[in-house]
Design an enzyme around this catalytic site. Structure first.
Site, short mmCIF file in Angstrom:
data_model
loop_
_atom_site.label_atom_id
_atom_site.label_comp_id
_atom_site.label_asym_id
_atom_site.label_seq_id
_atom_site.Cartn_x
_atom_site.Cartn_y
_atom_site.Cartn_z
N SER A 153 3.26 2.88 7.39
CA SER A 153 2.35 3.89 7.92
C SER A 153 2.81 4.39 9.28
O SER A 153 3.86 5.01 9.38
CB SER A 153 0.93 3.32 7.95
N ASP A 178 4.09 3.50 2.16
CA ASP A 178 2.82 4.19 1.98
C ASP A 178 2.43 5.11 3.12
O ASP A 178 1.31 5.03 3.65
CB ASP A 178 1.69 3.20 1.70
N HIS A 305 -3.30 0.16 0.67
CA HIS A 305 -2.40 0.84 1.60
C HIS A 305 -1.35 -0.09 2.19
O HIS A 305 -0.18 0.28 2.32
CB HIS A 305 -3.25 1.47 2.70
#
EC number: 3.1.1.-
Length: 326
Positions: A153, A178, A305
């Protein structure tokens, strides 16, 4: 809240609403004097069960000190960059497997974990990239080994920007976990509301671990037990634990993390792998790039996530195949 619409930040909150269980306040009851089965279940795990050593790196001509967790003795260096609100220990379970094939370094980024800097709120993409370059310089001098950057991320955006600069000559591969420009940019308007809506205070570390697991932000209990403690600090004035990273005060930098990210990723001149929790996260540029074979993509379902914390969902063949490919 549909997690597919909240791409990347704040990372530890993205899947909180997937759980149907109510979130109970950390102050709902006083802590028991004797450990309960619940407190034992959510008790912290030490980093040493996953990494071989930890190290503080002092950056010359500054008061910045970055904390690293390290494992392995041979092979390329898999250099791991965590997401916003996490710490280097979010890669603990992954490191315990990767170190069998390579060296692992997981860094606590500025304003996170055990790192300490002159300005913990400067989370601009340029500053974070410079931090990584400075740490690599301190570790390896002018002759760094082959390095595979792995970023989750926010850390994924840092990894992509570093790769796109084309100045790290020993860079051997790029793994992004992700984060996709389109969904990340679309999520920014919701971020302050999500940050303010999360639980802010915890009476104990065990309560924080339990909340993260029950709320769905970390679905792997062992990962929560090892990584959550370093995302907190004790506030003497409030007599409770609060978040170490003050993400709500860094809004001015959020857009810079993700704007133009897809093109930078596609243009990075190294083998590239994108790990996604679902194909719905692909934006147009990456969809076209994937069809053209510009990068490898692996979809790891049933993880949420923070894919790297759910190593039990990723087969050893897939994990090792990632680095064999790179």
């Amino acid at each position: 809240m549909d997690s597919s619409n909240l791409g990347s930040v704040p990372e530890e909150e993205q899947h909180r609403e997937e759980s149907n269980k109510p979130v109970v306040s950390a102050f709902a009851s006083l802590p028991d004097r004797r450990p309960t089965k619940s407190s034992e279940k959510y008790s912290p795990l030490d980093w040493s069960g996953f990494f071989d050593r930890e190290e503080d790196v002092c950056i010359p001509d500054s008061n910045d000190v970055f904390h690293l967790y390290m494992a392995g003795t041979e092979g390329p260096v898999v250099f791991c960059l965590h997401g916003g609100g996490y710490s280097g220990l979010s890669f603990a379970l992954s490191a315990s497997k990767i170190k069998e094939k390579a060296r692992v370094v997981a860094m606590d980024l500025r304003g996170h974990g055990k790192s300490s800097t002159e300005n913990d709120l400067d989370l601009s993409i340029e500053t974070m990239c410079n931090d990584v370059f400075a740490v690599l310089k301190a570790l390896y001098g002018d002759s760094p080994p082959a390095i595979v950057l792995v970023g989750h991320s926010m850390g994924g955006s840092v990894a992509v920007h570093i790769a796109a600069k084309k100045t790290l000559r020993s860079l051997a591969g790029l793994v992004v976990v992700d984060v996709v420009e389109g969904t990340a940019m679309a999520s920014l308007v919701h971020m302050q509301k999500i940050l303010s809506g999360r639980m802010q205070h915890f009476s104990s570390i065990e309560k924080a671990i339990e909340w993260s697991v029950r709320g769905g932000s970390l679905r792997n209990i062992d990962s929560a037990r090892v990584s959550i403690p370093t995302t907190l600090k004790y506030d003497d004035s409030k007599n409770c634990y609060v978040y170490r990273a003050r993400l709500e005060e860094t809004e001015q930098y959020w857009r810079g993390w993700y704007e133009g990210l897809s093109e930078k990723f596609l243009s990075s001149p190294v083998p590239k792998l994108l790990l996604l929790a679902g194909t719905d996260r692909l934006d147009r540029a990456l969809t076209i790039g994937q069809m053209q074979g510009k990068f490898q993509m692996v979809v790891v379902r049933h993880t949420g996530h923070a894919i790297q914390v759910h190593i039990n969902y990723i087969s050893s063949d897939v994990l090792f195949g990632i680095f064999i490919y790179l």
